[in-house]
Motif scaffolding. Structure first.
Motif, PDB file in Angstrom:
ATOM      1  N   LYS A 216      -1.513 -14.543  -0.077  1.00 25.97           N
ATOM      2  CA  LYS A 216      -2.811 -14.017  -0.485  1.00 25.97           C
ATOM      3  C   LYS A 216      -2.859 -13.893  -2.006  1.00 25.97           C
ATOM      4  O   LYS A 216      -2.110 -13.107  -2.595  1.00 25.97           O
ATOM      5  N   SER A 219      -7.655 -10.174  -3.120  1.00 25.35           N
ATOM      6  CA  SER A 219      -7.515  -8.809  -2.630  1.00 25.35           C
ATOM      7  C   SER A 219      -7.324  -8.801  -1.114  1.00 25.35           C
ATOM      8  O   SER A 219      -7.493  -9.808  -0.438  1.00 25.35           O
ATOM      9  N   ARG A 220      -6.992  -7.651  -0.593  1.00 22.16           N
ATOM     10  CA  ARG A 220      -6.785  -7.506   0.844  1.00 22.16           C
ATOM     11  C   ARG A 220      -8.110  -7.558   1.601  1.00 22.16           C
ATOM     12  O   ARG A 220      -9.162  -7.197   1.067  1.00 22.16           O
ATOM     13  N   ASP A 224      -7.066  -9.439   7.717  1.00 21.03           N
ATOM     14  CA  ASP A 224      -5.771 -10.103   7.485  1.00 21.03           C
ATOM     15  C   ASP A 224      -4.818  -9.973   8.671  1.00 21.03           C
ATOM     16  O   ASP A 224      -4.232 -10.978   9.102  1.00 21.03           O
ATOM     17  N   SER A 248       1.399 -11.089   5.837  1.00 23.07           N
ATOM     18  CA  SER A 248       0.589 -11.456   4.677  1.00 23.07           C
ATOM     19  C   SER A 248       1.353 -11.041   3.431  1.00 23.07           C
ATOM     20  O   SER A 248       1.734  -9.870   3.299  1.00 23.07           O
ATOM     21  N   TYR A 250       0.999 -10.500  -0.386  1.00 26.46           N
ATOM     22  CA  TYR A 250       0.015 -10.311  -1.449  1.00 26.46           C
ATOM     23  C   TYR A 250       0.708 -10.546  -2.786  1.00 26.46           C
ATOM     24  O   TYR A 250       1.491  -9.714  -3.255  1.00 26.46           O
ATOM     25  N   GLU A 257       3.182  -7.495   4.068  1.00 27.45           N
ATOM     26  CA  GLU A 257       2.839  -6.661   5.224  1.00 27.45           C
ATOM     27  C   GLU A 257       3.247  -7.440   6.457  1.00 27.45           C
ATOM     28  O   GLU A 257       2.624  -8.442   6.812  1.00 27.45           O
TER      29      GLU A 257
END
Length: 319
Positions: A216, A219-220, A224, A248, A250, A257
């Protein structure tokens, strides 16, 4: 974990600890696990199959963004589906970074060299993205290169150095045909590590071993986790063994995560996918007025100018 292993930065060690599961602790599945999951999926979807469907026709292709669209703002989903696609520097940035990571999984590159090689390869492909990059101005290319080098540098500082034994692969396409091709679940994984292993035995057990990772660069998004669970479902139906984990990563945060895949995770993904396909079909048939759900995506929605809920959200100083 008190300290990072020698030769590994603390953030790299944190990521490695999140995705690494010793072999004996990895879940195993009976050889018919995926077949039973497919049977449940096709039974649930049977009533949604178009009676006129030809087994040789393309069918309804379902991607993670389609499901995110019908569970979010349906009006925006329809508008984006109808709008002609146009490459931009921010959109190209993610693809260039993914290509640079892909090249780096097989050879050690400095970030600048990896990004340059990625751009060269993408231009040489001579597709729509290649044409966009070839026609980009010097300023656009400089901006794109600088952003990608910064992101790749950040990635290399926070993601553990990939070993050949991990079997790293990037930009992996996967599909699962259901109900004679009436529905095709489609995924494209940014990065995978590891692989499943057959254990044999009377029930043909398989040991999970693959981790699927989405990179990614922005942004979140609330979707997701569900996007990754959909990938886990596609992977299970396509190769017959569930992945070990999904996550994911980031890049700007340098944080992963991660979620361990279980039968419960796959059941949840299956229910959401079946529900989403029903919503997609109803929306395309015009069975109801598309919902309008205001939120951050209103900032780049193609119909925000004529959408009252979207304009009200955008005019809120506290949005």
């Amino acid at each position: 974990m008190a300290n990072a292993a020698p030769g590994m930065l603390p953030a790299q060690q944190v990521t490695l600890d999140a995705i690494r599961t010793p072999g004996p602790e990895r879940p195993t599945y009976a050889g018919d696990f995926a077949a039973e999951l497919r049977n449940r999926a096709e039974s649930a979807l049977a009533e949604l199959v178009d009676p006129a469907h030809d087994i040789n026709s393309r069918g309804l292709w379902v991607r993670k963004r389609d499901l995110a669209g019908v569970f979010g703002c349906e009006a925006r989903h329809l508008a984006e589906a109808d709008a002609p696609f146009a490459w931009t520097v921010p959109i190209a940035r993610g693809i260039v970074l993914h290509k640079a990571v892909e090249l780096s999984t097989h050879r050690r590159f400095e970030p600048e060299d990896a990004v340059d090689a990625a751009l060269e390869r993408l231009v040489a492909d001579n597709d729509n993205l290649g044409s966009f990059l070839a026609d980009a101005s010097d300023g656009e290319l400089a901006d794109l290169t600088a952003n990608c080098v910064a992101l790749l540098t950040r990635f290399s500082e926070t993601f553990p150095p990939m070993q050949r034994a991990w079997r790293p692969t990037a930009e992996v396409s996967a599909r699962a045909r259901l109900c004679g091709g009436a529905f095709v679940l489609v995924g494209k994984y940014d990065l995978t590590l590891g692989s499943p292993a057959p254990l044999g035995g009377p029930d043909g057990r398989q040991r999970a071993g693959k981790v699927i990772i989405d990179l990614k660069t922005g942004s979140r998004s609330p979707t997701d986790p569900e996007d990754l669970r959909f990938y886990a479902l596609v992977e299970t139906l396509s190769i017959g063994v569930p992945p070990l984990g999904i996550g994911s990563f980031y890049v700007a945060e340098g944080r992963l995560e991660h979620e361990t895949v279980t039968a419960g995770v796959l059941d949840s993904a299956l229910r959401r996918t079946v529900d989403g396909i029903g919503r997609l079909i109803a929306l395309r048939r015009g069975d109801h007025e598309p919902s309008r759900v205001p939120g951050p995506p209103c900032r780049w929605c193609p119909i925000s100018a004529e959408c009252r809920p979207g304009q009200e959200w955008l005019s809120d100083p506290d949005d």
